[in-house]
Motif scaffolding. Structure first.
Motif, mmCIF file in Angstrom:
data_model
loop_
_atom_site.group_PDB
_atom_site.id
_atom_site.type_symbol
_atom_site.label_atom_id
_atom_site.label_comp_id
_atom_site.label_asym_id
_atom_site.label_seq_id
_atom_site.Cartn_x
_atom_site.Cartn_y
_atom_site.Cartn_z
ATOM 1 N N GLY A 38 45.779 43.346 45.474
ATOM 2 C CA GLY A 38 46.148 41.666 44.788
ATOM 3 C C GLY A 38 45.618 40.739 44.106
ATOM 4 N N GLY A 39 44.661 41.961 43.390
ATOM 5 C CA GLY A 39 43.521 41.867 42.321
ATOM 6 C C GLY A 39 42.665 41.860 43.227
ATOM 7 N N LEU A 40 41.198 41.507 41.651
ATOM 8 C CA LEU A 40 40.096 41.364 41.595
ATOM 9 C C LEU A 40 39.530 40.197 42.152
ATOM 10 N N PRO A 41 38.035 39.696 43.071
ATOM 11 C CA PRO A 41 37.966 38.971 43.267
ATOM 12 C C PRO A 41 37.574 37.835 41.800
ATOM 13 N N SER A 42 38.051 36.584 42.361
ATOM 14 C CA SER A 42 37.767 35.235 40.956
ATOM 15 C C SER A 42 36.351 35.349 40.753
#
Length: 417
Positions: A38-42
């Protein structure tokens, strides 16, 4: 060339970039994992830099350079690999020219009407997965668009169809598969496979080479071992894919010791060696590039050897590890490097990479082959034949999956993208 500093999607101050150089199995495997996460840490995201417009499914190139009709399926576009979500990632078609401690200088492909531009992409982490270069036709590294790559395969198909005697130089997996494909589809064409070592596939169990030899012998491939072709005596036309070179007087192909390997030859195909694409990494850390082999030296965490750059990793075929140079290894290493990047972002310890067992499927013609796999019951390596491999036989050898990897379903319409 135009230098772009702030108006390119890869240059956006609201994000911290994890730049991945190379979009073959390593880079794409990482992007698939990113999608699953779901993506990388913002505010982190991935920027994938790759010179080709489409992922190349090179495992089928030995067949596609001989057999026509399905080539479009072997090239899937990268443009939807992040699903249009720039917070997750951005794809940049271009070539990494040089690297500093903070930026990557990328020559971005032009559209034909405009000149290329140079983009200086900032990065917080770099995963270098630039791979290796091999001779055509079993890789097509120099063809950056799908149109160019399809034209190259078409040229080889026509050239091979017109040949009467072919010498394949190099008995690795690609050379073995190419020799078998030519003999299966053109049984009247003489094929000589020349290999410099005493046996094929030394990183695998001897039974795999024995099985491959039996199939090559069945096809009538002439196998020459422990000889090196004297390429200095092979004219350029004999190595060319151009039909304009058909009709030249056939040649003798000789070994470096002067012995004649084959006579009446009108086509020589090179399947030898791999050249690591490490030049860009060398601009950042020359000491991390092996002086003799040009592979990138890495630590057990897959960080480059130079501890000055703890945020830089090298994975896949370009990395100097004890693993075999195979797509599943590159896939695994890139995903491991991404795990370590996330760990570092979160302040957790990095984990060492564990070498994967050497596995391979050799597809020798449409209905035969041999492979080495891990036995799921014993966890030991086992050599298998076509009976075990049969579920994986298909005209394109499983190329459908790369379309899913890059986020575009394969269909009659999409193969033209």
């Amino acid at each position: 060339m135009t230098i772009t500093t702030s108006d390119h999607p890869a240059v956006d101050a609201q994000y911290k970039n994890v730049v991945v150089i190379g979009g073959s199995c390593a880079g794409v495997g990482l992007c698939v994992k990113l999608r699953d996460m779901g993506g990388l840490p913002s505010p982190y995201r991935v920027v994938l830099v790759e010179k080709h417009s489409h992922m190349h499914y090179m495992y089928t190139f030995p067949r596609a350079s001989v057999v026509a009709g399905f080539e479009k399926e072997l090239f899937a576009p990268y443009n939807n690999i992040f699903g249009g979500d720039e917070a997750r990632g951005v794809f940049v078609q271009g070539t990494a020219e040089s690297i500093t401690a903070t930026h990557i200088r990328v020559v971005v492909a032009g559209d034909g009407a405009s000149e290329p531009e140079i983009v200086e992409i900032p990065y917080s982490y770099l995963i270098y997965a630039a791979g290796t270069t091999h001779p055509e036709p079993c890789t097509l590294s120099s063809h950056d668009t799908k149109t160019e790559a399809l034209a190259a395969l078409s040229a080889y198909q026509a050239r091979i169809a017109a040949a009467t005697s072919v010498v394949v130089v190099g008995g690795g997996a690609a050379g073995i598969e190419l020799a078998a494909e030519i003999r299966e589809h053109y049984p009247s064409t003489a094929v000589t496979l020349v290999h410099s070592r005493a046996s094929y596939l030394p990183d695998y169990k001897p039974e795999l080479a024995e099985a491959a030899c039996a199939i090559l012998d069945k096809f009538g491939v002439v196998r020459v071992m422990e000889k090196r072709v004297d390429l200095s005596t092979v004219p350029e036309w004999a190595k060319s894919a151009s039909l304009a070179d058909v009709g030249q007087a056939p040649i003798e192909v000789k070994a470096t010791d002067g012995s004649v390997l084959a006579s009446g030859v009108d086509l020589v195909l090179l399947c030898t060696g791999m050249k690591p694409n490490s030049d860009a990494l060398a601009t950042l850390s020359p000491q991390s590039v092996d002086e003799a082999t040009k592979f990138v030296k890495v630590r057990e965490t897959l960080q480059i050897e130079d501890s000055t750059f703890g945020n830089v990793y090298a994975v896949g075929n370009v990395a100097k590890t004890t693993d075999v140079k195979m797509g599943y290894v590159a896939w695994g290493q890139a995903r491991h490097a991404l795990d370590n990047v996330v760990a570092d972002i979160q302040g957790s310890p990095l984990k060492p990479w564990t070498r994967l067992p050497p596995q391979m499927f050799l597809y020798l013609g449409m209905n035969d082959g041999a492979g080495q796999v891990v036995n799921p019951e014993t966890q030991e390596l086992a050599v298998v034949g076509a009976d075990v491999m049969r579920p994986y036989f298909s005209h394109n050898l499983g190329a459908n999956r790369i379309w899913d990897w890059v986020g575009t379903s394969m269909s009659e319409e999409s193969v033209d993208l």
